[in-house]
Design a protein around this motif. Structure first.
Motif, PDB file in Angstrom:
ATOM      1  N   LEU A  16      25.485 -12.442  -8.400  1.00 19.47           N
ATOM      2  CA  LEU A  16      25.792 -11.066  -8.027  1.00 19.47           C
ATOM      3  C   LEU A  16      27.243 -10.930  -7.577  1.00 19.47           C
ATOM      4  N   SER A  58      26.981 -15.829  -4.606  1.00 24.54           N
ATOM      5  CA  SER A  58      25.677 -15.394  -4.103  1.00 24.54           C
ATOM      6  C   SER A  58      24.932 -14.757  -5.269  1.00 24.54           C
ATOM      7  N   GLY A  59      23.618 -14.848  -5.227  1.00 29.15           N
ATOM      8  CA  GLY A  59      22.850 -14.307  -6.342  1.00 29.15           C
ATOM      9  C   GLY A  59      21.364 -14.552  -6.175  1.00 29.15           C
ATOM     10  N   HIS A  75      17.021 -14.743  -2.921  1.00 31.10           N
ATOM     11  CA  HIS A  75      18.443 -14.458  -2.761  1.00 31.10           C
ATOM     12  C   HIS A  75      19.094 -15.659  -2.082  1.00 31.10           C
ATOM     13  N   ALA A 104      20.259 -16.986   1.333  1.00 32.30           N
ATOM     14  CA  ALA A 104      21.410 -16.194   1.771  1.00 32.30           C
ATOM     15  C   ALA A 104      21.198 -15.690   3.197  1.00 32.30           C
ATOM     16  N   ALA A 110      25.427  -9.028  -0.627  1.00 33.25           N
ATOM     17  CA  ALA A 110      25.698 -10.071  -1.613  1.00 33.25           C
ATOM     18  C   ALA A 110      27.184 -10.388  -1.662  1.00 33.25           C
ATOM     19  N   SER A 114      29.026 -14.116  -0.413  1.00 32.53           N
ATOM     20  CA  SER A 114      29.729 -14.986  -1.359  1.00 32.53           C
ATOM     21  C   SER A 114      31.053 -15.503  -0.814  1.00 32.53           C
TER      22      SER A 114
END
Length: 300
Positions: A16, A58-59, A75, A104, A110, A114
């Motif tokens: 993301l 992040s994703g 996530h 996360a 998101a 990251s």
């Protein structure tokens, strides 16, 4: 490019957001070819371009080799196999070691999520390398930047006293991050630190890359580590420690603890701006121009 598939011990993440770090611009510029001995690289050589830069992402997990690692649809934040392998985080799908991926932070977008792992992990490893006991006194240079800022926050969390450098405009930020004393940044920063601590500090995290110029700030027998693995003279029994973050990216317990510190509000996430991934070149130009406070983020 074809969608990559996982191998043993790996996960695939639909990305993301990808953080943009100075290590990415260093890799793209060719600096790392000279900085890293070939024997330290995957396959014993630096990859030829084109390659995919990027460390932080992040994703959402969408393929796993081992269902005991992380769950499908979870996530996550993670670190790519590293730019030195030519397979980084500037991609819609990243396949990486399952040990390099953790849930996360629950309190972060998101984009913000990251931005922290690579820099916070580097700061953690640098503090671990100089190994100053709680109650000791360290200096952190480049404290307004991401690496230096995390070094300040982690050092305070570990019970250290911190002297940090900053430009006048950044002094309020560096104090908010937890520095006990702030001195003005510049070529004479070591002298300014000595004005505060006559005998010198126990150790230095040199995120600003003063390199040899920072050694006068360190007491006899002290320790120092540089953000670009510089090693200077061991005069006065000062020890230089080289830290390579790629040697730490599978330390899942550390990644989890850093995530937990974000959720606890001890580590601060700072997003300078978000750009669509196709503007990665613009992001590199902006980062290299300097002056950013926080990380640029590429969104997918």
């Amino acid at each position: 490019m074809p969608k990559p598939d996982v191998g043993p011990g790996q996960v695939r993440v639909r990305v993301l957001a990808s953080g943009v770090n100075p290590a990415d611009t260093a890799a793209r510029s060719g600096w790392m070819r000279a900085a890293y001995p070939p024997e330290t690289l995957p396959g014993g050589r630096y990859p030829d371009p084109p390659y995919i830069p990027g460390w932080d992402f992040s994703g959402v997990v969408d393929q796993v080799a081992d269902r005991d690692s992380v769950g499908l649809g979870e996530h996550v934040v993670g670190l790519a196999p590293t730019t030195m392998a030519g397979v980084g985080a500037y991609a819609e799908y990243v396949v990486t070691d399952a040990r390099s991926v953790v849930r996360a932070p629950s309190n972060a977008t998101a984009a913000a999520a990251s931005t922290f792992l690579m820099n916070a992990l580097t700061a953690y490893a640098m503090l671990e390398a100089i190994s100053i006991p709680a109650g000791g006194l360290i200096a952190v240079t480049g404290a307004a930047g991401a690496l230096g800022g995390y070094a300040v926050e982690l050092a305070k969390h570990q019970g250290l006293q911190v002297i940090a450098d900053a430009a006048e405009a950044d002094e309020p930020l560096v104090r908010r991050l937890g520095a006990d004393t702030v001195v003005r940044r510049g070529a004479d920063v070591a002298e300014r630190i000595r004005d505060v601590v006559a005998d010198g500090v126990d150790g230095v995290v040199d995120a600003a890359l003063y390199n040899d110029a920072i050694t006068p700030a360190i007491r006899d027998g002290g320790a120092v580590t540089s953000g670009r693995q510089h090693v200077g003279s061991n005069e006065r029994s000062i020890t230089w420690h080289k830290v390579f973050v790629n040697e730490h990216i599978t330390r899942t317990d550390v990644l989890r603890s850093l995530r937990d510190l974000v959720e606890a509000g001890i580590l601060t996430l700072r997003v300078a701006d978000m750009l669509p991934a196709e503007q990665a070149a613009d992001a590199h130009r902006r980062l290299e121009a300097g002056g950013l406070r926080g990380r640029l983020v590429l969104t997918w």
